[in-house]
Design a protein around this motif. Structure first.
Motif, PDB file in Angstrom:
ATOM      1  N   ALA A 134     -21.542 -26.023  14.850  1.00 35.37           N
ATOM      2  CA  ALA A 134     -21.705 -25.320  13.569  1.00 35.37           C
ATOM      3  C   ALA A 134     -20.361 -24.715  13.152  1.00 35.37           C
ATOM      4  N   GLU A 135     -20.125 -24.661  11.844  1.00 30.37           N
ATOM      5  CA  GLU A 135     -18.875 -24.054  11.344  1.00 30.37           C
ATOM      6  C   GLU A 135     -19.051 -22.573  11.037  1.00 30.37           C
ATOM      7  N   ARG A 136     -20.196 -22.251  10.407  1.00 27.75           N
ATOM      8  CA  ARG A 136     -20.422 -20.881   9.945  1.00 27.75           C
ATOM      9  C   ARG A 136     -21.875 -20.472  10.146  1.00 27.75           C
ATOM     10  N   VAL A 137     -22.057 -19.318  10.750  1.00 26.44           N
ATOM     11  CA  VAL A 137     -23.405 -18.794  10.974  1.00 26.44           C
ATOM     12  C   VAL A 137     -23.473 -17.418  10.332  1.00 26.44           C
ATOM     13  N   LEU A 138     -24.574 -17.153   9.621  1.00 31.21           N
ATOM     14  CA  LEU A 138     -24.804 -15.803   9.104  1.00 31.21           C
ATOM     15  C   LEU A 138     -25.775 -15.109  10.055  1.00 31.21           C
ATOM     16  N   LEU A 139     -25.318 -14.016  10.644  1.00 36.73           N
ATOM     17  CA  LEU A 139     -26.131 -13.252  11.594  1.00 36.73           C
ATOM     18  C   LEU A 139     -26.496 -11.925  10.945  1.00 36.73           C
ATOM     19  N   ILE A 140     -27.801 -11.652  10.871  1.00 39.30           N
ATOM     20  CA  ILE A 140     -28.260 -10.406  10.242  1.00 39.30           C
ATOM     21  C   ILE A 140     -29.166  -9.664  11.235  1.00 39.30           C
ATOM     22  N   GLY A 141     -28.988  -8.365  11.323  1.00 39.73           N
ATOM     23  CA  GLY A 141     -29.889  -7.525  12.122  1.00 39.73           C
ATOM     24  C   GLY A 141     -30.566  -6.522  11.205  1.00 39.73           C
ATOM     25  N   THR A 142     -31.880  -6.610  11.111  1.00 40.51           N
ATOM     26  CA  THR A 142     -32.611  -5.737  10.170  1.00 40.51           C
ATOM     27  C   THR A 142     -33.897  -5.225  10.801  1.00 40.51           C
ATOM     28  N   ASP A 143     -34.202  -3.967  10.598  1.00 39.76           N
ATOM     29  CA  ASP A 143     -35.540  -3.493  10.956  1.00 39.76           C
ATOM     30  C   ASP A 143     -36.050  -2.478   9.946  1.00 39.76           C
ATOM     31  N   THR A 144     -37.357  -2.519   9.768  1.00 39.56           N
ATOM     32  CA  THR A 144     -38.048  -1.550   8.907  1.00 39.56           C
ATOM     33  C   THR A 144     -39.117  -0.883   9.782  1.00 39.56           C
TER      34      THR A 144
END
Ligand code: COA
Length: 319
Positions: A134-144
């Motif tokens: 993979a060239e680019r990964v979007l990593l998101i950490g979210t909690d509600t």
């Protein structure tokens, strides 16, 4: 974990973003609803206020959009979206699918749930995807977490809140910025902190506290050893923002001064998957990191999971 193979295709963070809901809940607000006090909460946890509101998808889209803009990349060029969350908006589909569509991405998307260690787990997974092409990964950490907290339970309501942090992880020439990592879990401790589907969080705070310090130190030491670095090389520690007393006990055992920690806890409370990126990227936005700095990320959470990483900070925007 063993040292990274020198042949691995490296990656670095080239953009980041944060998002917090607008609604602020202060300790005084909680004082009005339950038998607690501002003084007790500050002294026992280090938390002064927290933000609540929004959905996991909406906060993720906000932080993800900022990270993409910061990296200056076209959403269509992202090869994978990893959303670390313990509070998906629905059981099915994964909330990452909603976020993928909301951000206009054209790539695979999946959720990772490792509770409050999730962002660091996700960072390891993102580096793994890049190692295999993979060239680019979007990593998101979210909690509600406000959605699964019992707002009459002073044991948990004072701690948990909502937020999101995101990073663009891109392939780079050479070894990359992840120097060492560790992930761990001990399912035998699952009853210490859990939430049934559709239920509320239950926690044995004292025992979680006791174990948290031990597993943070243990994981951090494994990442330091894997990276061939020592605590003296570390410019900044980004601990999971759960309780200031847990952070200071772990730092003391590791021999790291509190002046080297990134803290957002007082304003955010415990935002689980968002906790480490919120503290880390606030420090970056405040100019507390310079390119080349070594950063130690260390988290722990329900499961009981732990995760850590030693990362070389590469600085703002695309290299
Ligand atoms: N407000 C006021 N008083 C409170 C209170 C609150 N919210 N919660 C507990 N108390 C009282 C208790 O009843 C007890 O009173 P007593 O001495 O008269 O019996 C006293 O304060 C001490 O309670 P205790 O449970 O021993 O407090 P503590 O120092 O262990 O702090 C936590 C409680 C939850 C803040 C702490 O255990 C903790 O942070 N644990 C880790 C939790 C965590 O990090 N979870 C997330 C993991 S990802």
């Amino acid at each position: 974990m063993p040292p990274l193979p020198s042949s691995a295709r490296g990656a670095a963070i080239t953009g980041w973003g944060r998002a917090l809901p607008d609604t602020v809940v202060t300790n005084a607000d909680l004082e009005a609803r339950m038998d607690t006090s501002d003084e007790w909460i500050r002294e026992r946890t280090g938390i002064a206020e927290r933000r609540i509101g929004g959905s996991t998808a909406s906060l993720s889209i906000e932080s993800g959009r900022r990270a993409l803009a910061c990296a200056g990349v076209d959403p269509a060029s992202i090869d994978a979206l990893i959303l670390s969350t313990t509070t998906p908006d629905r059981t099915v589909p994964a909330t990452s699918a909603t976020v993928q569509h909301g951000l206009g991405l054209r790539c695979g998307a999946f959720d990772v749930n490792a509770a409050c260690s999730g962002f660091v787990y996700g960072l390891a997974v993102a580096n793994g995807l890049i190692a295999i092409g993979a060239e680019r990964v979007l990593l998101i950490g979210t909690d509600t977490l406000s959605r699964i907290v019992d707002w009459t339970d002073r044991n948990t309501a004072i701690l948990f809140a909502d937020g999101s942090g995101a990073a663009v992880v891109e392939a780079v020439g050479g070894r990359g910025s992840l120097l060492g990592w560790d992930i761990d879990a001990d399912g035998s401790a699952e009853d210490l902190l859990f939430c049934e589907v559709g239920g509320h969080l239950h926690m044995d705070g004292k025992e979680v506290f006791r174990r948290a310090v031990r597993i943070m130190v243990d994981s951090a030491e494994k990442s330091l050893a894997a990276s061939g670095t020592s605590v003296d090389d570390i410019a900044m520690v980004v601990p999971h923002q759960a309780n200031i007393r847990i952070i200071s006990a772990a730092c003391e055992r590791l021999g790291i001064p509190m002046s080297k920690t990134a803290l957002a806890l007082a304003e955010t409370g415990n935002t689980s998957s968002a906790s480490i990126p919120l503290a880390w990227f606030a420090a970056a936005d405040d100019g507390r990191l310079v390119p080349g700095d070594l950063v130690l990320l260390v988290g722990f959470g329900a499961g009981m999971t732990a995760a850590s990483a030693v990362v070389r900070w590469t600085g703002a925007g695309r290299p």
